[in-house]
Design a protein around this motif. Structure first.
Motif, PDB file in Angstrom:
ATOM      1  N   THR A   1      42.516  17.113  -4.531  1.00  0.00           N
ATOM      2  CA  THR A   1      40.994  16.446  -4.064  1.00  0.00           C
ATOM      3  C   THR A   1      39.966  17.184  -4.641  1.00  0.00           C
ATOM      4  O   THR A   1      38.989  16.376  -5.303  1.00  0.00           O
ATOM      5  N   PHE A   2      39.978  18.589  -4.768  1.00  0.00           N
ATOM      6  CA  PHE A   2      38.878  19.015  -5.293  1.00  0.00           C
ATOM      7  C   PHE A   2      38.716  19.037  -6.835  1.00  0.00           C
ATOM      8  O   PHE A   2      37.515  18.684  -7.405  1.00  0.00           O
ATOM      9  N   VAL A   3      40.098  18.774  -7.601  1.00  0.00           N
ATOM     10  CA  VAL A   3      39.817  18.484  -8.871  1.00  0.00           C
ATOM     11  C   VAL A   3      39.431  16.973  -9.146  1.00  0.00           C
ATOM     12  O   VAL A   3      38.781  16.967 -10.065  1.00  0.00           O
ATOM     13  N   ALA A   4      39.656  16.273  -8.479  1.00  0.00           N
ATOM     14  CA  ALA A   4      39.354  14.822  -8.410  1.00  0.00           C
ATOM     15  C   ALA A   4      38.033  14.787  -8.196  1.00  0.00           C
ATOM     16  O   ALA A   4      37.342  14.040  -8.905  1.00  0.00           O
ATOM     17  N   SER A   5      37.368  15.587  -7.133  1.00  0.00           N
ATOM     18  CA  SER A   5      35.795  15.460  -7.086  1.00  0.00           C
ATOM     19  C   SER A   5      35.055  15.814  -8.584  1.00  0.00           C
ATOM     20  O   SER A   5      33.840  15.816  -8.440  1.00  0.00           O
ATOM     21  N   THR A   6      35.806  16.486  -9.333  1.00  0.00           N
ATOM     22  CA  THR A   6      34.919  17.008 -10.480  1.00  0.00           C
ATOM     23  C   THR A   6      35.212  16.015 -11.715  1.00  0.00           C
ATOM     24  O   THR A   6      35.014  16.558 -12.962  1.00  0.00           O
ATOM     25  N   GLN A   7      35.947  15.077 -11.402  1.00  0.00           N
ATOM     26  CA  GLN A   7      36.341  14.130 -12.941  1.00  0.00           C
ATOM     27  C   GLN A   7      35.420  12.857 -12.463  1.00  0.00           C
ATOM     28  O   GLN A   7      34.908  12.332 -11.236  1.00  0.00           O
ATOM     29  N   SER A   8      35.515  12.214 -13.602  1.00  0.00           N
ATOM     30  CA  SER A   8      34.801  10.630 -13.536  1.00  0.00           C
ATOM     31  C   SER A   8      35.770   9.776 -12.952  1.00  0.00           C
ATOM     32  O   SER A   8      36.972  10.042 -12.952  1.00  0.00           O
ATOM     33  N   VAL A   9      35.159   8.544 -12.585  1.00  0.00           N
ATOM     34  CA  VAL A   9      35.872   7.550 -12.013  1.00  0.00           C
ATOM     35  C   VAL A   9      36.995   7.074 -12.946  1.00  0.00           C
ATOM     36  O   VAL A   9      38.175   6.862 -12.563  1.00  0.00           O
ATOM     37  N   GLU A  10      36.980   7.025 -14.323  1.00  0.00           N
ATOM     38  CA  GLU A  10      37.727   6.609 -15.313  1.00  0.00           C
ATOM     39  C   GLU A  10      39.086   7.525 -15.274  1.00  0.00           C
ATOM     40  O   GLU A  10      40.195   7.150 -15.214  1.00  0.00           O
ATOM     41  N   THR A  11      38.703   8.766 -15.266  1.00  0.00           N
ATOM     42  CA  THR A  11      39.579   9.748 -15.310  1.00  0.00           C
ATOM     43  C   THR A  11      40.478   9.745 -13.971  1.00  0.00           C
ATOM     44  O   THR A  11      41.666   9.941 -14.122  1.00  0.00           O
ATOM     45  N   ILE A  12      40.244   9.531 -12.733  1.00  0.00           N
ATOM     46  CA  ILE A  12      40.731   9.528 -11.609  1.00  0.00           C
ATOM     47  C   ILE A  12      41.638   8.314 -11.637  1.00  0.00           C
ATOM     48  O   ILE A  12      42.909   8.200 -11.114  1.00  0.00           O
ATOM     49  N   LEU A  13      41.310   7.017 -12.342  1.00  0.00           N
ATOM     50  CA  LEU A  13      41.917   5.749 -12.206  1.00  0.00           C
ATOM     51  C   LEU A  13      43.103   5.741 -13.210  1.00  0.00           C
ATOM     52  O   LEU A  13      43.749   4.984 -13.420  1.00  0.00           O
ATOM     53  N   ARG A  14      42.869   6.817 -14.075  1.00  0.00           N
ATOM     54  CA  ARG A  14      43.890   6.626 -15.383  1.00  0.00           C
ATOM     55  C   ARG A  14      44.902   7.888 -15.223  1.00  0.00           C
ATOM     56  O   ARG A  14      44.658   9.204 -15.521  1.00  0.00           O
ATOM     57  N   PRO A  15      46.043   7.634 -14.607  1.00  0.00           N
ATOM     58  CA  PRO A  15      46.881   8.784 -14.100  1.00  0.00           C
ATOM     59  C   PRO A  15      47.543   9.142 -15.478  1.00  0.00           C
ATOM     60  O   PRO A  15      47.639   8.309 -16.554  1.00  0.00           O
ATOM     61  N   PRO A  16      48.114  10.375 -15.278  1.00  0.00           N
ATOM     62  CA  PRO A  16      48.146  11.285 -14.432  1.00  0.00           C
ATOM     63  C   PRO A  16      46.693  12.077 -14.318  1.00  0.00           C
ATOM     64  O   PRO A  16      46.137  12.325 -15.327  1.00  0.00           O
ATOM     65  N   LEU A  17      46.394  12.493 -13.157  1.00  0.00           N
ATOM     66  CA  LEU A  17      45.352  13.212 -12.900  1.00  0.00           C
ATOM     67  C   LEU A  17      45.480  14.709 -13.486  1.00  0.00           C
ATOM     68  O   LEU A  17      46.488  15.299 -12.912  1.00  0.00           O
ATOM     69  N   PRO A  18      44.472  15.382 -14.079  1.00  0.00           N
ATOM     70  CA  PRO A  18      44.688  16.809 -14.490  1.00  0.00           C
ATOM     71  C   PRO A  18      44.774  17.646 -13.280  1.00  0.00           C
ATOM     72  O   PRO A  18      44.107  17.291 -12.336  1.00  0.00           O
ATOM     73  N   LEU A  19      45.218  18.826 -13.490  1.00  0.00           N
ATOM     74  CA  LEU A  19      45.407  19.660 -12.469  1.00  0.00           C
ATOM     75  C   LEU A  19      44.335  20.955 -12.543  1.00  0.00           C
ATOM     76  O   LEU A  19      44.484  21.807 -11.833  1.00  0.00           O
ATOM     77  N   VAL A  20      43.519  20.881 -13.465  1.00  0.00           N
ATOM     78  CA  VAL A  20      42.397  21.713 -13.518  1.00  0.00           C
ATOM     79  C   VAL A  20      41.025  20.823 -13.301  1.00  0.00           C
ATOM     80  O   VAL A  20      40.821  19.789 -13.808  1.00  0.00           O
ATOM     81  N   PRO A  21      39.993  21.621 -12.876  1.00  0.00           N
ATOM     82  CA  PRO A  21      38.625  21.064 -12.650  1.00  0.00           C
ATOM     83  C   PRO A  21      38.050  20.435 -14.245  1.00  0.00           C
ATOM     84  O   PRO A  21      38.489  20.934 -14.952  1.00  0.00           O
ATOM     85  N   GLY A  22      37.644  19.229 -13.898  1.00  0.00           N
ATOM     86  CA  GLY A  22      36.775  18.621 -15.034  1.00  0.00           C
ATOM     87  C   GLY A  22      35.371  19.199 -15.108  1.00  0.00           C
ATOM     88  O   GLY A  22      34.967  19.892 -14.455  1.00  0.00           O
ATOM     89  N   GLY A  23      34.679  18.302 -15.890  1.00  0.00           N
ATOM     90  CA  GLY A  23      33.269  18.619 -16.318  1.00  0.00           C
ATOM     91  C   GLY A  23      32.190  18.138 -15.392  1.00  0.00           C
ATOM     92  O   GLY A  23      30.975  17.970 -15.910  1.00  0.00           O
ATOM     93  N   GLU A  24      32.595  17.379 -14.628  1.00  0.00           N
ATOM     94  CA  GLU A  24      31.686  16.739 -13.769  1.00  0.00           C
ATOM     95  C   GLU A  24      31.219  17.031 -12.275  1.00  0.00           C
ATOM     96  O   GLU A  24      30.530  16.424 -11.487  1.00  0.00           O
ATOM     97  N   PHE A  25      31.625  18.370 -12.091  1.00  0.00           N
ATOM     98  CA  PHE A  25      31.161  19.098 -10.940  1.00  0.00           C
ATOM     99  C   PHE A  25      29.817  18.992 -10.463  1.00  0.00           C
ATOM    100  O   PHE A  25      29.282  18.442  -9.343  1.00  0.00           O
ATOM    101  N   ALA A  26      28.807  19.552 -11.366  1.00  0.00           N
ATOM    102  CA  ALA A  26      27.532  19.331 -10.902  1.00  0.00           C
ATOM    103  C   ALA A  26      26.931  18.130 -10.965  1.00  0.00           C
ATOM    104  O   ALA A  26      26.226  17.748  -9.908  1.00  0.00           O
ATOM    105  N   GLU A  27      27.215  17.084 -11.935  1.00  0.00           N
ATOM    106  CA  GLU A  27      26.825  15.754 -11.624  1.00  0.00           C
ATOM    107  C   GLU A  27      27.213  15.109 -10.346  1.00  0.00           C
ATOM    108  O   GLU A  27      26.383  14.505  -9.497  1.00  0.00           O
ATOM    109  N   ASN A  28      28.444  15.121 -10.079  1.00  0.00           N
ATOM    110  CA  ASN A  28      29.266  14.435  -8.961  1.00  0.00           C
ATOM    111  C   ASN A  28      28.488  14.976  -7.679  1.00  0.00           C
ATOM    112  O   ASN A  28      28.246  14.511  -6.733  1.00  0.00           O
ATOM    113  N   TYR A  29      28.549  16.426  -7.395  1.00  0.00           N
ATOM    114  CA  TYR A  29      28.169  17.006  -6.447  1.00  0.00           C
ATOM    115  C   TYR A  29      26.556  16.786  -5.934  1.00  0.00           C
ATOM    116  O   TYR A  29      26.047  16.785  -5.026  1.00  0.00           O
TER     117      TYR A  29
END
Length: 282
Positions: free
Chosen positions: A30-58
């Motif tokens: 769930t934390f990894v998904a919270s650092t991704q964009s919506v497009e990445t989340i809806l396009r499986p498989p979801l990565p197992l490492v945090p993405g680059g959208e952490f600051a923007e999303n939070y």
């Protein structure tokens, strides 16, 4: 014997590690998904490492507003949930402590009848009495207020029973010594009972805080204004039947922020929590 003990400890640690991984993996995902964009989340498989959208999303979740919940930010939702959980936990502890104190240390007519009336309310959870309780809140004008969120859930027969059972273990000699020293009831409660009850209070606080934080049905009924929603209610409102209509990045951020306060309470108070549950010598 030593080798057998070492093998047993190694097996126990292995089982614990596997258990922690099983429990922690969904939270990490769930934390990894919270650092991704919506497009990445809806396009499986979801990565197992945090993405680059952490600051923007939070940042958007906490300081911005989400359209699906009326433009309210997660910061407001967290504040509402915290007020509700703290109000329920502290209110239950104070009321239960005083009621158990009166039942154990005072002699008055129908004392045990009062205790059993309190105990019987265990069979009447809020779901059973929800309609008359809601009617009372409407008549008192407490809809969309913190008092309306807290007051119907603030009494606890379980906590009263636990405090009563503990107070009954207090030696009569201690009570008599306090009387000889001139300590009145309130001073006896403040100077003797409260210090002796601190581990019980800590354990109950953790349980009751989580109970208040995770409430869903009552906040759903008693709040109509989006600004009074708790974070649990907001999470449900954010999820649509269609994946494409759901802001999954904000949902994941909100889920992580909803988990954080109860986890923090448990981590900070785990020693007191365990002592309050297992300590037998007071």
């Amino acid at each position: 014997m030593i080798e057998r003990d070492a093998a047993g400890r190694a097996l126990a640690h292995l089982v614990l590690i596997v258990g922690v991984l099983i429990v922690a993996f969904p939270i990490w995902y769930t934390f990894v998904a919270s650092t991704q964009s919506v497009e990445t989340i809806l396009r499986p498989p979801l990565p197992l490492v945090p993405g680059g959208e952490f600051a923007e999303n939070y940042g958007n979740a906490i300081f911005g507003g989400m359209s699906r919940i009326g433009g309210v930010g997660v910061g407001t939702l967290l504040f509402n949930s915290t007020v509700m959980a703290l109000g329920i936990a502290l209110g239950k502890i104070v009321i239960s402590l005083l009621s158990a104190f009166a039942i154990v240390f005072f002699r008055f007519p129908f004392r045990m009848a009062c205790f059993w009336m309190i105990f019987i309310t265990l069979m009447l959870p809020v779901e059973v009495r929800i309609m008359p309780t809601y009617k009372v809140m409407v008549d008192l004008g407490l809809i969309d207020t913190y008092a309306g969120l807290i007051l119907p859930l603030v009494a606890s027969a379980t906590a009263t029973l636990l405090f009563r059972q503990f107070f009954m273990t207090i030696p009569a000699e201690l009570v008599e010594a306090a009387r000889i020293d001139g300590a009145g009831p309130l001073r006896f409660l403040r100077d003797i009972l409260l210090p002796l009850s601190k581990t019980n209070i800590a354990a109950l606080f953790v349980i009751l805080f989580i109970y208040g934080w995770t409430q869903y049905l009552w906040p759903l009924l008693v709040t109509n204004d989006n600004r009074m929603n708790t974070i649990v209610i907001a999470l449900k409102k954010m999820v649509s039947f269609a994946d494409a209509d759901t802001p999954w990045d904000m949902v994941m951020v909100t889920a992580i922020l909803a988990i954080a306060p109860p986890v923090l309470i448990v981590v900070l108070m785990q020693r007191w929590f365990v002592r309050g549950l297992v300590e037998s010598e007071k």
